[in-house]
Design a protein around this motif. Sequence first.
Motif, PDB file in Angstrom:
ATOM      1  N   PRO A 165       6.203  -1.348   1.012  1.00 14.66           N
ATOM      2  CA  PRO A 165       5.978  -1.862  -0.191  1.00 14.66           C
ATOM      3  C   PRO A 165       4.446  -2.301  -0.050  1.00 14.66           C
ATOM      4  O   PRO A 165       3.755  -2.094   0.829  1.00 14.66           O
ATOM      5  CB  PRO A 165       6.596  -3.373  -0.245  1.00 14.66           C
ATOM      6  CG  PRO A 165       6.987  -3.593   1.050  1.00 14.66           C
ATOM      7  CD  PRO A 165       7.306  -2.282   1.595  1.00 14.66           C
ATOM      8  N   ALA A 166       3.639  -2.631  -1.338  1.00 10.83           N
ATOM      9  CA  ALA A 166       2.484  -2.692  -1.379  1.00 10.83           C
ATOM     10  C   ALA A 166       1.843  -3.850  -0.270  1.00 10.83           C
ATOM     11  O   ALA A 166       0.682  -3.743   0.445  1.00 10.83           O
ATOM     12  CB  ALA A 166       1.825  -3.070  -2.917  1.00 10.83           C
ATOM     13  N   GLU A 167       2.793  -4.890  -0.316  1.00 10.72           N
ATOM     14  CA  GLU A 167       2.474  -5.968   0.535  1.00 10.72           C
ATOM     15  C   GLU A 167       2.332  -5.559   1.980  1.00 10.72           C
ATOM     16  O   GLU A 167       1.261  -6.087   2.662  1.00 10.72           O
ATOM     17  CB  GLU A 167       3.275  -7.140   0.534  1.00 10.72           C
ATOM     18  CG  GLU A 167       3.188  -7.940  -0.782  1.00 10.72           C
ATOM     19  CD  GLU A 167       4.112  -7.328  -2.042  1.00 10.72           C
ATOM     20  OE1 GLU A 167       4.084  -7.947  -2.887  1.00 10.72           O
ATOM     21  OE2 GLU A 167       4.503  -6.197  -1.755  1.00 10.72           O
ATOM     22  N   CYS A 168       2.989  -4.803   2.597  1.00 11.46           N
ATOM     23  CA  CYS A 168       3.124  -4.509   3.983  1.00 11.46           C
ATOM     24  C   CYS A 168       1.879  -3.393   4.291  1.00 11.46           C
ATOM     25  O   CYS A 168       1.526  -3.338   5.150  1.00 11.46           O
ATOM     26  CB  CYS A 168       4.573  -3.826   4.283  1.00 11.46           C
ATOM     27  SG  CYS A 168       5.773  -5.043   4.315  1.00 11.46           S
ATOM     28  N   ARG A 169       1.504  -2.746   3.204  1.00 13.07           N
ATOM     29  CA  ARG A 169       0.396  -1.916   3.405  1.00 13.07           C
ATOM     30  C   ARG A 169      -0.953  -2.468   3.621  1.00 13.07           C
ATOM     31  O   ARG A 169      -1.898  -1.987   4.184  1.00 13.07           O
ATOM     32  CB  ARG A 169       0.331  -0.683   2.296  1.00 13.07           C
ATOM     33  CG  ARG A 169       1.525   0.010   1.990  1.00 13.07           C
ATOM     34  CD  ARG A 169       1.509   1.012   0.883  1.00 13.07           C
ATOM     35  NE  ARG A 169       2.649   1.900   0.785  1.00 13.07           N
ATOM     36  CZ  ARG A 169       3.016   2.912   1.688  1.00 13.07           C
ATOM     37  NH1 ARG A 169       2.145   3.311   2.666  1.00 13.07           N
ATOM     38  NH2 ARG A 169       3.983   3.431   1.420  1.00 13.07           N
ATOM     39  N   ARG A 173      -2.450 -13.640  -5.697  1.00 15.50           N
ATOM     40  CA  ARG A 173      -1.164 -12.862  -5.124  1.00 15.50           C
ATOM     41  C   ARG A 173      -0.846 -11.694  -5.949  1.00 15.50           C
ATOM     42  O   ARG A 173      -0.283 -10.845  -5.455  1.00 15.50           O
ATOM     43  CB  ARG A 173      -0.270 -13.883  -4.990  1.00 15.50           C
ATOM     44  CG  ARG A 173       1.251 -13.682  -4.387  1.00 15.50           C
ATOM     45  CD  ARG A 173       0.901 -13.157  -2.966  1.00 15.50           C
ATOM     46  NE  ARG A 173       2.434 -12.550  -2.693  1.00 15.50           N
ATOM     47  CZ  ARG A 173       2.980 -11.641  -2.518  1.00 15.50           C
ATOM     48  NH1 ARG A 173       2.293 -10.407  -3.018  1.00 15.50           N
ATOM     49  NH2 ARG A 173       3.996 -11.202  -1.973  1.00 15.50           N
ATOM     50  N   ILE A 174      -0.636 -11.977  -7.343  1.00 13.74           N
ATOM     51  CA  ILE A 174      -0.116 -10.723  -8.200  1.00 13.74           C
ATOM     52  C   ILE A 174      -1.171  -9.705  -8.258  1.00 13.74           C
ATOM     53  O   ILE A 174      -0.446  -8.501  -8.341  1.00 13.74           O
ATOM     54  CB  ILE A 174       0.059 -11.408  -9.445  1.00 13.74           C
ATOM     55  CG1 ILE A 174       1.193 -12.327  -9.542  1.00 13.74           C
ATOM     56  CG2 ILE A 174       0.422 -10.531 -10.474  1.00 13.74           C
ATOM     57  CD1 ILE A 174       1.216 -13.297 -10.732  1.00 13.74           C
ATOM     58  N   ARG A 175      -2.293  -9.898  -8.320  1.00 19.04           N
ATOM     59  CA  ARG A 175      -3.513  -8.903  -8.564  1.00 19.04           C
ATOM     60  C   ARG A 175      -3.567  -8.086  -7.099  1.00 19.04           C
ATOM     61  O   ARG A 175      -3.429  -6.581  -7.360  1.00 19.04           O
ATOM     62  CB  ARG A 175      -4.635  -9.261  -8.911  1.00 19.04           C
ATOM     63  CG  ARG A 175      -5.741  -8.296  -9.037  1.00 19.04           C
ATOM     64  CD  ARG A 175      -7.096  -9.041  -9.929  1.00 19.04           C
ATOM     65  NE  ARG A 175      -7.363 -10.272  -8.935  1.00 19.04           N
ATOM     66  CZ  ARG A 175      -7.942 -10.383  -7.874  1.00 19.04           C
ATOM     67  NH1 ARG A 175      -8.306  -9.265  -7.033  1.00 19.04           N
ATOM     68  NH2 ARG A 175      -8.401 -11.721  -7.230  1.00 19.04           N
TER      69      ARG A 175
END
Length: 283
Positions: A204-208, A60-62
């Motif tokens: 944000p990176a998650e949504c990408r 999740r973090i990486r």
Amino acid sequence: MTQFAAADLVFAHGTTDPLAEAAFLVGEALRLAPDRFELFAAARVARHEQDAVFDLIEARIRTRKPAAYLVQKAYVRGVAFYVDERAIVPRSYLGEMLDGELFAGEDASLVDDPDAIERVLDLCTGSGCLAVLAAMRFPNAAIDAVDVSADALAVAARNVAGHGLEERITLHRGDLFAPVKRERYDLIISNPPYVDADGMAALPAECRHEPALALDGGPDGIAIVRRIIDNAGHHLTGNAGLLCEVGRDRPVLETSYPDMSFLWLDTEESTGEVFWLTAAQLA
């Protein structure tokens, strides 16, 4: 939880904070349903279970992938759905509305009798979660679920089959109303793409990790919503209505339709991000 907070992760895919996200991942690693997590929170876990938890936390973090993609599962109103990168992670406010009093046939309900709803159209169905929830809410309804993405429909087909609803939910590939031609419905629901250009640039990176097609609502965010409003009236029965989520686009929508009296609906976590329009208004 501490590692999540330190990593400055974004929580926007079914959980809202590091604790809830950590609990979700731990529960999935240990194969515990969300409503059973508290019962086993203090239990000892085997070494291989610890490793599974730590691997998910590290991933999740990486990767900054949404947790739902890491475990290929998301919950909407306690109902489990399969999900992967082919479809947006389910998180619509419409799930709460379908599960609540708005469609219970009571005084404040948008429909008089849920059992009388015979046909429902779910536009931009994605993973199919809203179509499944609509089938659960309206036991006598046949549901048409439409999406332009073949990949998303493959995920939706898995969820429809997983909930045993193949005979009640029909999936259609195409652009909004095109696949259903002149059909009419007692209810249209939609959680369409509604992120504007500025929002897309700042994702944000998650949504990408999610399909841009499922998020991009055009320069002002309402390009697709506008097409839904302009055409929904041709597909509604006399006492029907359109329930649509638009996020933070209320101001631009009201400016675009100054003569339209939108009924704005609130949920536990949102204010004025979902609207209702009747068939009469859309005629």
